[in-house]
Write a protein that holds these residues in place. Sequence first.
Motif, PDB file in Angstrom:
ATOM      1  N   PRO A  21      -9.433  98.211  -8.522  1.00 28.98           N
ATOM      2  CA  PRO A  21      -9.694  98.305  -9.966  1.00 28.98           C
ATOM      3  C   PRO A  21      -9.375  97.031 -10.730  1.00 28.98           C
ATOM      4  N   TRP A  22      -8.274  96.359 -10.369  1.00 31.49           N
ATOM      5  CA  TRP A  22      -7.911  95.140 -11.107  1.00 31.49           C
ATOM      6  C   TRP A  22      -8.883  93.997 -10.843  1.00 31.49           C
ATOM      7  N   ASP A  23      -9.430  93.916  -9.607  1.00 32.59           N
ATOM      8  CA  ASP A  23     -10.446  92.911  -9.317  1.00 32.59           C
ATOM      9  C   ASP A  23     -11.700  93.172 -10.144  1.00 32.59           C
ATOM     10  N   PHE A  24     -12.078  94.446 -10.208  1.00 27.07           N
ATOM     11  CA  PHE A  24     -13.255  94.858 -10.975  1.00 27.07           C
ATOM     12  C   PHE A  24     -13.081  94.499 -12.443  1.00 27.07           C
ATOM     13  N   SER A  25     -11.925  94.851 -13.004  1.00 29.12           N
ATOM     14  CA  SER A  25     -11.681  94.593 -14.424  1.00 29.12           C
ATOM     15  C   SER A  25     -11.675  93.102 -14.733  1.00 29.12           C
ATOM     16  N   LEU A  26     -11.104  92.309 -13.824  1.00 26.63           N
ATOM     17  CA  LEU A  26     -11.053  90.867 -14.039  1.00 26.63           C
ATOM     18  C   LEU A  26     -12.453  90.278 -14.150  1.00 26.63           C
ATOM     19  N   LEU A  27     -13.315  90.622 -13.210  1.00 24.28           N
ATOM     20  CA  LEU A  27     -14.668  90.082 -13.244  1.00 24.28           C
ATOM     21  C   LEU A  27     -15.434  90.615 -14.450  1.00 24.28           C
ATOM     22  N   GLN A  28     -15.317  91.925 -14.720  1.00 26.41           N
ATOM     23  CA  GLN A  28     -16.044  92.497 -15.850  1.00 26.41           C
ATOM     24  C   GLN A  28     -15.624  91.873 -17.174  1.00 26.41           C
ATOM     25  N   SER A  29     -14.378  91.459 -17.275  1.00 25.54           N
ATOM     26  CA  SER A  29     -13.880  90.887 -18.531  1.00 25.54           C
ATOM     27  C   SER A  29     -14.570  89.574 -18.885  1.00 25.54           C
ATOM     28  N   SER A  30     -15.210  88.941 -17.902  1.00 28.68           N
ATOM     29  CA  SER A  30     -15.869  87.655 -18.141  1.00 28.68           C
ATOM     30  C   SER A  30     -17.391  87.781 -18.162  1.00 28.68           C
ATOM     31  N   MET A  31     -17.907  89.003 -18.277  1.00 34.98           N
ATOM     32  CA  MET A  31     -19.343  89.220 -18.174  1.00 34.98           C
ATOM     33  C   MET A  31     -19.931  89.890 -19.400  1.00 34.98           C
ATOM     34  N   GLU A  32     -21.200  89.605 -19.645  1.00 32.03           N
ATOM     35  CA  GLU A  32     -21.974  90.339 -20.636  1.00 32.03           C
ATOM     36  C   GLU A  32     -22.632  91.559 -20.000  1.00 32.03           C
ATOM     37  N   GLU A  33     -23.171  91.392 -18.801  1.00 33.15           N
ATOM     38  CA  GLU A  33     -23.782  92.498 -18.083  1.00 33.15           C
ATOM     39  C   GLU A  33     -22.698  93.451 -17.583  1.00 33.15           C
ATOM     40  N   THR A  34     -23.086  94.693 -17.361  1.00 33.47           N
ATOM     41  CA  THR A  34     -22.154  95.692 -16.855  1.00 33.47           C
ATOM     42  C   THR A  34     -22.203  95.742 -15.333  1.00 33.47           C
ATOM     43  N   LEU A  35     -21.053  95.729 -14.692  1.00 35.84           N
ATOM     44  CA  LEU A  35     -20.982  95.961 -13.253  1.00 35.84           C
ATOM     45  C   LEU A  35     -21.280  97.441 -13.023  1.00 35.84           C
TER      46      LEU A  35
END
Length: 297
Positions: free
Chosen positions: A163-177
């Motif tokens: 979950p923390w890896d997912f949140s880290l990457l999502q925090s820098s994106m406009e598109e949704t994972l």
Amino acid sequence: MERIDIAPGVNFSRLVYGMWRLADGNDASPAAVQAKVEACLEQGITTMDHADIYGGYTVEGLFGAMLKTAPSLRDRIEIVTKCDIVAPAGRHASARIKHYDTTAAHINASVETSLEEMATDHIDLLLIHRPDPLMDPDETGSALDALVKSGKVKSVGVSNFRPWDFSLLQSSMEETLVTNQIEMSLIVPQAFTNGDLAFLQERMIPPMAWSPLGGGSLLDGSRPTLLATLKRIGGEQGVDETAVAIAWLLRHPARILPVLGTNNLDRIARIGDALKVELDRQTWFELYTLAIGKEVP
């Protein structure tokens, strides 16, 4: 077959055919690959799961050779593929050590190669295959955003992320994972209690499950009581033990999409049997109890 909305304009069949073993069979000719795809389509299985590394970086090319001989199939399927694992094989034979690469340059090069290998102009879902300890989330996220904007990739997600890896990457994106493809099975049930599945459920993100039969260990007799129970339930419902094991995942409310891979046409033709199985709550927990090896607290 039930379909799951992954992203705007992208929806997948509930059951997914995994290509990781495609190069392992005796016949990987375009005709043989097409026969496997056709067997899936007959059941409504339209989503095909790849990764650039499968078959030592050969499987995407084998699939593309099939699409070149039967291009009309491209409009009937969705293609998932993954990148970031660099292993000393195939096109990366010069790599000194196996590692991960989530730089923009590597992601873009991987996508271009996948598009060429698979003879297609777009990928329906691109996944970052493994968490990269050196990932720069701003660089990786921007690269994924740009690929969606370009139309080369319709949606993006991850695989094997916590979950923390997912949140880290999502925090820098406009598109949704849009998904996390994680290992889940009666052999590896940890995601049901360690927060991985709950994290996705909270965000209404459908998970994908790789190795849903435990890499074959579920059926090899190493867990005899569990296997016997699967066979008993299958016998009661007119299916085999494989269908019951997959139905156990489907029963969960997270809308799990199991990814199943086999080169056997008869087994491919029976993948859809999992949708026929009905598991009540106590039967689900009967299997779960055997999976974890003890009574629930």
